[in-house]
Structures are given as C-alpha cells and as structure tokens.
Design a protein around this motif. Structure first.
Motif, PDB file in Angstrom:
ATOM      1  N   LEU A 148       0.862  -1.179   0.000  1.00 10.55           N
ATOM      2  CA  LEU A 148       0.000   0.000   0.000  1.00 10.55           C
ATOM      3  C   LEU A 148       0.899   1.231   0.000  1.00 10.55           C
ATOM      4  O   LEU A 148       1.572   1.514   0.992  1.00 10.55           O
ATOM      5  CB  LEU A 148      -0.915  -0.003   1.231  1.00 10.55           C
ATOM      6  CG  LEU A 148      -1.830  -1.243   1.347  1.00 10.55           C
ATOM      7  CD1 LEU A 148      -2.220  -1.488   2.785  1.00 10.55           C
ATOM      8  CD2 LEU A 148      -3.063  -1.083   0.475  1.00 10.55           C
ATOM      9  N   MET A 149       1.003   1.898  -1.129  1.00  8.92           N
ATOM     10  CA  MET A 149       1.820   3.108  -1.264  1.00  8.92           C
ATOM     11  C   MET A 149       3.306   2.813  -1.063  1.00  8.92           C
ATOM     12  O   MET A 149       4.048   3.648  -0.564  1.00  8.92           O
ATOM     13  CB  MET A 149       1.370   4.201  -0.281  1.00  8.92           C
ATOM     14  CG  MET A 149      -0.111   4.470  -0.283  1.00  8.92           C
ATOM     15  SD  MET A 149      -0.643   5.751   0.899  1.00  8.92           S
ATOM     16  CE  MET A 149      -0.179   5.007   2.472  1.00  8.92           C
ATOM     17  N   LEU A 203       0.682 -10.877  -5.435  1.00 13.27           N
ATOM     18  CA  LEU A 203       1.110  -9.542  -5.030  1.00 13.27           C
ATOM     19  C   LEU A 203       0.098  -8.501  -5.493  1.00 13.27           C
ATOM     20  O   LEU A 203      -0.212  -8.414  -6.680  1.00 13.27           O
ATOM     21  CB  LEU A 203       2.497  -9.237  -5.623  1.00 13.27           C
ATOM     22  CG  LEU A 203       3.067  -7.827  -5.414  1.00 13.27           C
ATOM     23  CD1 LEU A 203       3.188  -7.493  -3.923  1.00 13.27           C
ATOM     24  CD2 LEU A 203       4.422  -7.675  -6.100  1.00 13.27           C
ATOM     25  N   LEU A 204      -0.388  -7.726  -4.540  1.00 14.27           N
ATOM     26  CA  LEU A 204      -1.338  -6.646  -4.816  1.00 14.27           C
ATOM     27  C   LEU A 204      -0.683  -5.301  -4.504  1.00 14.27           C
ATOM     28  O   LEU A 204      -0.065  -5.139  -3.449  1.00 14.27           O
ATOM     29  CB  LEU A 204      -2.590  -6.815  -3.952  1.00 14.27           C
ATOM     30  CG  LEU A 204      -3.568  -5.628  -3.915  1.00 14.27           C
ATOM     31  CD1 LEU A 204      -4.247  -5.428  -5.262  1.00 14.27           C
ATOM     32  CD2 LEU A 204      -4.613  -5.826  -2.817  1.00 14.27           C
ATOM     33  N   PHE A 205      -0.807  -4.363  -5.429  1.00 14.31           N
ATOM     34  CA  PHE A 205      -0.373  -2.986  -5.202  1.00 14.31           C
ATOM     35  C   PHE A 205      -1.614  -2.099  -5.083  1.00 14.31           C
ATOM     36  O   PHE A 205      -2.573  -2.244  -5.841  1.00 14.31           O
ATOM     37  CB  PHE A 205       0.434  -2.446  -6.393  1.00 14.31           C
ATOM     38  CG  PHE A 205       1.805  -3.027  -6.546  1.00 14.31           C
ATOM     39  CD1 PHE A 205       2.905  -2.432  -5.942  1.00 14.31           C
ATOM     40  CD2 PHE A 205       2.013  -4.167  -7.315  1.00 14.31           C
ATOM     41  CE1 PHE A 205       4.181  -2.947  -6.102  1.00 14.31           C
ATOM     42  CE2 PHE A 205       3.282  -4.698  -7.488  1.00 14.31           C
ATOM     43  CZ  PHE A 205       4.373  -4.090  -6.879  1.00 14.31           C
ATOM     44  N   TRP A 206      -1.587  -1.166  -4.133  1.00 14.48           N
ATOM     45  CA  TRP A 206      -2.580  -0.092  -4.095  1.00 14.48           C
ATOM     46  C   TRP A 206      -1.794   1.215  -3.969  1.00 14.48           C
ATOM     47  O   TRP A 206      -0.887   1.324  -3.127  1.00 14.48           O
ATOM     48  CB  TRP A 206      -3.542  -0.232  -2.901  1.00 14.48           C
ATOM     49  CG  TRP A 206      -4.587   0.849  -2.886  1.00 14.48           C
ATOM     50  CD1 TRP A 206      -5.851   0.775  -3.396  1.00 14.48           C
ATOM     51  CD2 TRP A 206      -4.453   2.187  -2.371  1.00 14.48           C
ATOM     52  NE1 TRP A 206      -6.510   1.965  -3.245  1.00 14.48           N
ATOM     53  CE2 TRP A 206      -5.667   2.862  -2.614  1.00 14.48           C
ATOM     54  CE3 TRP A 206      -3.429   2.894  -1.739  1.00 14.48           C
ATOM     55  CZ2 TRP A 206      -5.883   4.191  -2.248  1.00 14.48           C
ATOM     56  CZ3 TRP A 206      -3.632   4.215  -1.376  1.00 14.48           C
ATOM     57  CH2 TRP A 206      -4.852   4.845  -1.625  1.00 14.48           C
ATOM     58  N   HIS A 207      -2.120   2.188  -4.817  1.00 18.84           N
ATOM     59  CA  HIS A 207      -1.373   3.454  -4.775  1.00 18.84           C
ATOM     60  C   HIS A 207      -2.257   4.595  -5.280  1.00 18.84           C
ATOM     61  O   HIS A 207      -2.963   4.450  -6.284  1.00 18.84           O
ATOM     62  CB  HIS A 207      -0.125   3.358  -5.647  1.00 18.84           C
ATOM     63  CG  HIS A 207       1.060   4.087  -5.088  1.00 18.84           C
ATOM     64  ND1 HIS A 207       2.253   3.477  -4.778  1.00 18.84           N
ATOM     65  CD2 HIS A 207       1.237   5.391  -4.769  1.00 18.84           C
ATOM     66  CE1 HIS A 207       3.113   4.372  -4.310  1.00 18.84           C
ATOM     67  NE2 HIS A 207       2.505   5.547  -4.301  1.00 18.84           N
ATOM     68  N   GLY A 208      -2.218   5.716  -4.579  1.00 16.28           N
ATOM     69  CA  GLY A 208      -2.938   6.910  -5.009  1.00 16.28           C
ATOM     70  C   GLY A 208      -2.129   7.664  -6.057  1.00 16.28           C
ATOM     71  O   GLY A 208      -0.920   7.861  -5.883  1.00 16.28           O
ATOM     72  N   LYS A 209      -2.777   8.069  -7.133  1.00 11.68           N
ATOM     73  CA  LYS A 209      -2.065   8.784  -8.201  1.00 11.68           C
ATOM     74  C   LYS A 209      -1.591  10.162  -7.759  1.00 11.68           C
ATOM     75  O   LYS A 209      -0.684  10.736  -8.362  1.00 11.68           O
ATOM     76  CB  LYS A 209      -2.968   8.910  -9.433  1.00 11.68           C
ATOM     77  CG  LYS A 209      -3.026   7.655 -10.279  1.00 11.68           C
ATOM     78  CD  LYS A 209      -3.641   7.937 -11.636  1.00 11.68           C
ATOM     79  CE  LYS A 209      -3.460   6.760 -12.569  1.00 11.68           C
ATOM     80  NZ  LYS A 209      -4.002   7.028 -13.922  1.00 11.68           N
TER      81      LYS A 209
END
Length: 265
Positions: A148-149, A203-209
């Motif tokens: 996460l980020m 594998l999971l990615f989460w990211h704010g643009k």
C-alpha cells in the motif's frame, strides 16, 4: 410470537507482546488464539506506530486470520526521541532492520505451531509497503503480499531522497562514505533489480495517483515490467490505482487488502 435469534458473539482480542525486544500487537479471534491459522504481518508507516493499523488487523482477524502488527525501530514504544533530521537519516536502516526482524517474529510463531501450513502474508502502508517489497527479496516463506503506497525500487527512491535533501540544503548527519555504503547495501533488498525473486507469488499494489510522499510511477512501472511473469496466472498480480487519493489508503484499499489475503492465504 416472534422469536429473535441472537447473533453469535465473536470476540477478537488484541494481545500486546514482546519477543527479542520487538514489541508487537497480536490480533486474533479469542476462540482461535491457540490454533494454527494463516498469519499476516502488517507493518506501519514512517513516523506512525503499530496501533494505527488496528482496523486492518481487526478485519483480517474477523476473516479467521492471525494478524501481527510489529513496532519498527525508533517508532511508537521504541521511540528514541530523535529529531526529525536524525530520524530521516535512519529511514533506510529502519527499513532493513524491520525486514530482519520479520524473520525473528516468523520463527517465534512457527516454533509455537501457530501458522497453518506455512501460509504467511506480509503487507504495509508507505514505509511498511517498502518493507514488504524488500522482504520479498529475502524470504521465500512469504506466501502473499500487499504493498500500500510502497516502492520496490530502493536505489531509485534513495537517490531521489538524497537529491531532495541536497536541493533543500538539508544537512544529513552522515558522511559521504556512509551514504555510499548504505546505497550499496540496499541493492540486495531492491526488488526492481531482482524481479525473479517474486516467483509468481500473489502480489497486490494499491497506490494513489496524487501521492506526493511515495511516488506512484515507480510502483506502476515495476508492476507493468513483471506482468509477463504472471502471464499464466494473471489473477496473482494486481495494481489498484486510485485517481483521487494522495498519501492515505482509502477504504477500498483496506477492503481489497483483506480480500486479497482471504483469497490467497
């Protein structure tokens, strides 16, 4: 007469523990505390603390997993009362130390027979996401992961931070030789330099643009570069880009993290 059926009461405990000088919170359903369960390590961000991620731990425990929230060095109850400049200078040593301490905690739970079939997840926010991606280069015992980020490119981020400090004329309390040595040491934890170490693990990615703290682009670029690895199992790799989010995980990011481990652990 209507008879109301009482819902079953589920008790989730938060157990404060310390192993080998590493404080952590252990969150699990009370009835399952002594049983072998899938285990998820969740690592907090820079200048944060383990308690700040209890909402992740609660939802993981609710799904029948064991959640462990470690305290990183110089944070929370391990606070060394350092100035921000001195803490900033220790960022990467905190990251690599946290990766090493994960193995200590894993061995503790393994020896206590509390891990079901070796199923272990690692996740984290910001610095915790960076730790997670670095840990994938060191430990093949990680079954699934969520960043996460986070940023997989340790060297790229290190160089960017150094350039930022120089531009802002921030005095770094370390020598040029120490900087060079640390940069070299980070190469072995840099997932972008050794993507084969993913070994097609979930594998999971989460990211704010709009993230202005940990840049969005390196994580997205890395994700795209490893897509061929997952050609036969595209369900094991996912990137969620939040168009509006800055450096804060949305509720969707929270729920998708729990769902990821519920699916892959």
């Amino acid at each position: 007469m209507d008879i109301l059926k009482e819902e079953e009461t589920v008790v989730i405990i938060v157990d404060k523990q310390n192993i080998s000088g590493i404080p952590f919170l252990h969150i699990v359903k009370e009835e399952k505390k002594e049983k072998a369960l899938p285990l998820v390590f969740f690592i907090h961000g820079f200048t944060s603390a383990k308690e700040h991620n209890l909402h992740f731990a609660y939802l993981l425990a609710e799904k029948g997993m064991r959640a462990v929230l470690p305290e990183a060095a110089y944070h929370g109850e391990r606070d060394g009362h350092l100035s921000q400049e001195k803490l900033d200078a220790r960022f990467w040593s905190i990251v690599t130390n946290e990766i090493k301490e994960l193995d200590v905690l894993k061995k503790h739970f393994h020896e206590a027979d509390l891990i079901e079939n070796g199923r272990i997840g690692v996740a984290g926010t910001s610095m915790g996401g960076i730790v997670t991606l670095g840990a994938l280069t060191q430990y093949d015992w990680i079954t699934a992961a969520v960043s996460l980020m986070g940023c997989p490119s340790y060297i790229g981020l290190f160089d960017e931070q150094l350039a930022f400090f120089k531009e802002k004329q921030v005095e770094i309390p370390v020598t040029e030789e120490q900087i060079a040595r640390q940069r070299e040491e980070l190469k072995r934890f840099d997932l972008s330099l050794q993507p084969e170490k993913l070994q097609t693990r979930p594998l999971l990615f989460w990211h704010g643009k709009q993230d202005s703290v940990v840049p969005f682009a390196p994580a997205r670029s890395f994700y795209e570069s490893v897509l061929p690895q997952y050609e036969n199992r595209p369900d094991l790799l996912r990137f969620i880009a939040d168009e509006r989010a800055g450096h804060k995980v949305s509720r969707e990011g929270l729920l998708k993290t729990v769902e990821w481990f519920d699916t892959h652990l």
